[in-house]
Enzyme design. Sequence first.
Site, PDB file in Angstrom:
ATOM      1  CG  HIS B  64      -2.038  -0.444   0.708  1.00  0.00           C
ATOM      2  ND1 HIS B  64      -3.399  -1.693   1.921  1.00  0.00           N
ATOM      3  CD2 HIS B  64      -3.081  -1.255  -0.040  1.00  0.00           C
ATOM      4  CE1 HIS B  64      -4.000  -1.770   1.376  1.00  0.00           C
ATOM      5  NE2 HIS B  64      -4.413  -1.938   0.423  1.00  0.00           N
ATOM      6  CG  ASP B  66      -0.421   3.857   3.779  1.00  0.00           C
ATOM      7  OD1 ASP B  66      -0.573   2.880   3.387  1.00  0.00           O
ATOM      8  OD2 ASP B  66      -0.807   3.711   5.311  1.00  0.00           O
ATOM      9  CG  ASP B 210      -1.508  -0.778   7.409  1.00  0.00           C
ATOM     10  OD1 ASP B 210      -0.510  -0.445   8.480  1.00  0.00           O
ATOM     11  OD2 ASP B 210      -1.877  -0.526   6.481  1.00  0.00           O
ATOM     12  CG  HIS B 269      -0.605   3.047  10.275  1.00  0.00           C
ATOM     13  ND1 HIS B 269      -2.071   2.322  10.404  1.00  0.00           N
ATOM     14  CD2 HIS B 269       0.003   2.578   9.272  1.00  0.00           C
ATOM     15  CE1 HIS B 269      -2.233   2.527   8.612  1.00  0.00           C
ATOM     16  NE2 HIS B 269      -1.194   2.499   8.594  1.00  0.00           N
TER      17      HIS B 269
END
Lengths: 323, 323
Positions: B64, B66, B210, B269
């Site tokens: 991803h 980010d 994540d 995050h």
Amino acid sequence: MNLTFLGTSSGAPTRQRNVSALAIQPEQGRDWVLVDCGEATQHQLLRTGLSPLKLRAILITHVHGDHCYGLPGLLASCQLNGRTEPLTLVGPQAVWAYLQAVIKHTEMRIEYPLEFVAVTASLQMSRGGFHVRAAPLSHRVECWGYRLEEAHVPVKLDTARLQSEGIPPSPLYGELLKKEQVQLAGGRVLNSRDYRVPAYPARAVVVGGDNDRPELLAGLCRGANALVHEATYTEAVLQKVGPEPQHSSALKVAEFAREAGVPALILTHFSPRYRKASRKPSDLSIEDVRREAAAGYAGQLYLAEDLETYTISREGRVDLRAP
Amino acid sequence: MNLTFLGTSSGAPTRQRNVSALAIQPEQGRDWVLVDCGEATQHQLLRTGLSPLKLRAILITHVHGDHCYGLPGLLASCQLNGRTEPLTLVGPQAVWAYLQAVIKHTEMRIEYPLEFVAVTASLQMSRGGFHVRAAPLSHRVECWGYRLEEAHVPVKLDTARLQSEGIPPSPLYGELLKKEQVQLAGGRVLNSRDYRVPAYPARAVVVGGDNDRPELLAGLCRGANALVHEATYTEAVLQKVGPEPQHSSALKVAEFAREAGVPALILTHFSPRYRKASRKPSDLSIEDVRREAAAGYAGQLYLAEDLETYTISREGRVDLRAP
């Protein structure tokens, strides 16, 4: 009309300068257009009053990373922040191929309409309050310069013409600005548009990409108020580096701007070797770049710094806005 | 051993927080390893003492934007700054496909050796002073957590063993640290390695990507000094957002850290909705995240801020280094 420099370094960011990006905004409204989008352009925007949701078009000069690596992040953040309005991306086909590849490989989601327009020499488009045109430049990859001319100039009455036709000032003057036709007492009908003229000449700025032949911008520069161009090196450093990177020296750009009669020149895209504050006598200084340009050009000369905003007044004067 | 947070925001940067990147440095030397590389990671590095030329490996948790849109710019700047030493990139295959596409489409030049290692559950590699292992996590795309354990722990003499074997302190003790074998006055030969022990237990940190199932890190967390994990939301916001983004709440991570017996937990995050300073009573605050985590976990708890450095002492204690 405002130009806000979001990045003024070539190749890599420094502590003082980010890589290329320039925001251009008409006098009215909050819409704006971005020329180039180096990495961390969206970060720089957080330090300005410009809203990514009001961005109407992104014009990319060429596909080198220091001019487009900020594109995926900016577009992704627009999505995260709820953008629904369309956005136009203009640039070489390679920029679109790059962006499509990033979108595919990173599962990036863009649900607002993103339109791509491949730039050509016959480009004519209007976005964000500007008419946009382009000219091809000379660099290691396909590269373009853009001209942005304001699209909405208010009109005023051509009072000189009215008086020369024996029509003296009266409430009828006001009607000429509101109605299509106006009838005089004697029966004569005036077509209002014949008596309307722009309140001032449309302002225009030309923004070059990386380029070792500034003269390729001569056509776009005709009648422009300002030229923004890279001055990656001074002449001495350019001689040392050699012609292979295909960049301009400050002198070369200054000489072109003088010959083209451009009233204001804003230099940008400086090699990180030119420091703002010299620490050692051997350090190259950004003042070397300024001196070289000033020797070849007598107009309004500026060397852009990050987050500076330049205004172009209705009279066409370019000024650095007080921070 | 130092952990420097280069970005602590999820999804998009804010004025206070950049997107994900974490620099990990052993106690000795200037080498370091980077976990994730969101856009503008190279810009954040300019604000630290970390040299991109001393970067030995980049571990990417998932593809991803980010977490990886800063990769092309950082690698390109290494080239511009004259890097010649090899660099290892570890991550899902999709990260390599993304990077290869960017290199191809933007004519990016990397001449130093760039090695890619596709991460698997059996990864065992040593780079930059760390042994690296990995475990698969649960997210919308393939995602990994990494464990970094220091590779070079100084040795000391096992004086307890020596004394239990009736060998009293003497200059011979010093020789056991220098020579392979040492002969006692009585003729007995000691193999030095039998009398050497680590001066302290190797320090280890686990960094999750994540992930909505922190328990997947249980294996990596065994014996680790600290867990760095996303806490994108509080429980209440997670319930509102729904499970689809596959992120963790502060509570979920805290409960896992408690059950796993991890002595220190550093959260990162954070959704941009959690503000540092609340402007309106309705604003969500980063303190909401802290309170929720503290309710579920009694160990050392930290919420990371950009450019903070945490040290892990030889005794295994995690502290925020004074700025």
